[in-house]
Motif scaffolding. Structure first.
Motif, PDB file in Angstrom:
ATOM      1  N   GLY A 146      44.192  41.845  44.566  1.00 13.93           N
ATOM      2  CA  GLY A 146      42.835  42.341  44.386  1.00 13.93           C
ATOM      3  C   GLY A 146      42.155  41.807  43.140  1.00 13.93           C
ATOM      4  O   GLY A 146      40.944  41.554  43.158  1.00 13.93           O
ATOM      5  N   LEU A 147      42.899  41.618  42.060  1.00 18.32           N
ATOM      6  CA  LEU A 147      42.289  41.078  40.846  1.00 18.32           C
ATOM      7  C   LEU A 147      41.810  39.643  41.043  1.00 18.32           C
ATOM      8  O   LEU A 147      40.787  39.251  40.488  1.00 18.32           O
ATOM      9  CB  LEU A 147      43.258  41.146  39.664  1.00 18.32           C
ATOM     10  CG  LEU A 147      43.364  42.495  38.976  1.00 18.32           C
ATOM     11  CD1 LEU A 147      44.377  42.442  37.845  1.00 18.32           C
ATOM     12  CD2 LEU A 147      42.024  42.976  38.457  1.00 18.32           C
ATOM     13  N   HIS A 148      42.531  38.869  41.831  1.00 16.53           N
ATOM     14  CA  HIS A 148      42.067  37.509  42.130  1.00 16.53           C
ATOM     15  C   HIS A 148      40.687  37.556  42.789  1.00 16.53           C
ATOM     16  O   HIS A 148      39.792  36.794  42.428  1.00 16.53           O
ATOM     17  CB  HIS A 148      43.050  36.782  43.055  1.00 16.53           C
ATOM     18  CG  HIS A 148      44.346  36.423  42.431  1.00 16.53           C
ATOM     19  ND1 HIS A 148      45.433  37.254  42.501  1.00 16.53           N
ATOM     20  CD2 HIS A 148      44.743  35.329  41.737  1.00 16.53           C
ATOM     21  CE1 HIS A 148      46.452  36.683  41.883  1.00 16.53           C
ATOM     22  NE2 HIS A 148      46.062  35.521  41.407  1.00 16.53           N
ATOM     23  N   ILE A 149      40.541  38.446  43.748  1.00 18.08           N
ATOM     24  CA  ILE A 149      39.269  38.586  44.458  1.00 18.08           C
ATOM     25  C   ILE A 149      38.180  39.080  43.501  1.00 18.08           C
ATOM     26  O   ILE A 149      37.060  38.554  43.476  1.00 18.08           O
ATOM     27  CB  ILE A 149      39.412  39.553  45.661  1.00 18.08           C
ATOM     28  CG1 ILE A 149      40.446  39.034  46.660  1.00 18.08           C
ATOM     29  CG2 ILE A 149      38.064  39.818  46.319  1.00 18.08           C
ATOM     30  CD1 ILE A 149      40.102  37.697  47.315  1.00 18.08           C
ATOM     31  N   GLN A 150      38.530  40.058  42.697  1.00 20.36           N
ATOM     32  CA  GLN A 150      37.574  40.601  41.732  1.00 20.36           C
ATOM     33  C   GLN A 150      37.139  39.519  40.734  1.00 20.36           C
ATOM     34  O   GLN A 150      35.949  39.347  40.476  1.00 20.36           O
ATOM     35  CB  GLN A 150      38.227  41.777  41.006  1.00 20.36           C
ATOM     36  CG  GLN A 150      37.291  42.593  40.162  1.00 20.36           C
ATOM     37  CD  GLN A 150      38.029  43.739  39.516  1.00 20.36           C
ATOM     38  OE1 GLN A 150      38.910  43.521  38.698  1.00 20.36           O
ATOM     39  NE2 GLN A 150      37.670  44.954  39.894  1.00 20.36           N
ATOM     40  N   TYR A 151      38.082  38.783  40.195  1.00 22.97           N
ATOM     41  CA  TYR A 151      37.750  37.749  39.216  1.00 22.97           C
ATOM     42  C   TYR A 151      36.962  36.608  39.847  1.00 22.97           C
ATOM     43  O   TYR A 151      36.114  36.007  39.207  1.00 22.97           O
ATOM     44  CB  TYR A 151      39.004  37.216  38.534  1.00 22.97           C
ATOM     45  CG  TYR A 151      39.680  38.220  37.632  1.00 22.97           C
ATOM     46  CD1 TYR A 151      39.102  39.451  37.312  1.00 22.97           C
ATOM     47  CD2 TYR A 151      40.927  37.948  37.099  1.00 22.97           C
ATOM     48  CE1 TYR A 151      39.738  40.361  36.488  1.00 22.97           C
ATOM     49  CE2 TYR A 151      41.569  38.851  36.260  1.00 22.97           C
ATOM     50  CZ  TYR A 151      40.969  40.055  35.966  1.00 22.97           C
ATOM     51  OH  TYR A 151      41.603  40.947  35.142  1.00 22.97           O
ATOM     52  N   TYR A 152      37.241  36.322  41.113  1.00 28.28           N
ATOM     53  CA  TYR A 152      36.453  35.307  41.815  1.00 28.28           C
ATOM     54  C   TYR A 152      34.972  35.684  41.795  1.00 28.28           C
ATOM     55  O   TYR A 152      34.106  34.851  41.538  1.00 28.28           O
ATOM     56  CB  TYR A 152      36.933  35.162  43.264  1.00 28.28           C
ATOM     57  CG  TYR A 152      35.988  34.350  44.112  1.00 28.28           C
ATOM     58  CD1 TYR A 152      36.021  32.960  44.069  1.00 28.28           C
ATOM     59  CD2 TYR A 152      35.033  34.969  44.921  1.00 28.28           C
ATOM     60  CE1 TYR A 152      35.134  32.209  44.817  1.00 28.28           C
ATOM     61  CE2 TYR A 152      34.146  34.220  45.670  1.00 28.28           C
ATOM     62  CZ  TYR A 152      34.203  32.843  45.616  1.00 28.28           C
ATOM     63  OH  TYR A 152      33.308  32.093  46.351  1.00 28.28           O
ATOM     64  N   ALA A 153      34.693  36.953  42.050  1.00 33.01           N
ATOM     65  CA  ALA A 153      33.306  37.410  42.110  1.00 33.01           C
ATOM     66  C   ALA A 153      32.670  37.506  40.721  1.00 33.01           C
ATOM     67  O   ALA A 153      31.461  37.379  40.596  1.00 33.01           O
ATOM     68  CB  ALA A 153      33.240  38.768  42.810  1.00 33.01           C
ATOM     69  N   VAL A 154      33.477  37.706  39.704  1.00 36.50           N
ATOM     70  CA  VAL A 154      32.961  37.879  38.349  1.00 36.50           C
ATOM     71  C   VAL A 154      32.832  36.542  37.629  1.00 36.50           C
ATOM     72  O   VAL A 154      31.784  36.218  37.069  1.00 36.50           O
ATOM     73  CB  VAL A 154      33.871  38.832  37.534  1.00 36.50           C
ATOM     74  CG1 VAL A 154      33.482  38.857  36.072  1.00 36.50           C
ATOM     75  CG2 VAL A 154      33.826  40.234  38.122  1.00 36.50           C
TER      76      VAL A 154
END
Length: 171
Positions: free
Chosen positions: A7-15
């Motif tokens: 989930g952090l990978h996805i979150q950081y992708y968006a940020v």
């Protein structure tokens, strides 16, 4: 695509694509960052009576699971779209395993809960996002620094701006 993403990978992708790349290379400054510590404390002290932390293939951690929903707990809704993307990713992972759920994001400071549903359009978006995450983490070098409005509150701020002094792109 050997590395599993969470989930952090996805979150950081968006940020921030650079943050995603650094995190994927296990360059982390977040264990001592104030906002991360605050979020960790929130996570540890919220929803004690429900089953917590469902691990999906040892790389994606869902905060709360009940009979109908999976739920993420966040401090505020400042990054609601990012939070929704992360939750959609979790819903997608579960769907691939034959588990259909709805999602909720609980924003504790605002006492607000939003519902998130994975439909065909959002599933297509998640698949594209996953492909983009892999493209970024497979790059040899970090993406070029982009100065964003929330950079100063990021755990990577000193790292990015001390190394890339004078090479920033305004967005």
């Amino acid at each position: 695509m050997a590395e599993k993403i969470g989930g952090l990978h996805i979150q950081y992708y968006a940020v921030c694509k650079r943050k995603l790349w650094l995190y994927s290379k296990q360059i982390s400054f977040e264990t001592e960052h104030e906002r991360v510590i605050e979020g960790t404390l929130l996570h540890e002290n919220s929803y004690k009576r429900k089953d917590k932390e469902l691990m999906v293939d040892e790389y994606a951690k869902i905060d709360v699971l009940d009979s109908d929903y999976i739920q993420e707990t966040k401090l505020s809704s400042k990054m609601q779209k990012v939070d929704e993307l992360q939750l959609l990713y979790y819903l997608y992972l579960l769907k691939k395993r034959g588990i259909e759920k709805r999602g909720k994001i609980a924003y504790t400071k605002e006492k607000k809960v939003i519902e998130v549903t994975l439909d065909e359009e959002k599933e297509t978006m998640i698949k594209k996002t996953i492909a983009e995450v892999y493209k970024i983490i497979d790059q040899e070098y970090a993406p070029k620094l982009k100065k964003l409005s929330y950079c100063k509150s990021c755990a990577y701020y000193d790292f990015c701006f001390s190394i890339e002094d004078g090479e920033e792109d305004a967005t």
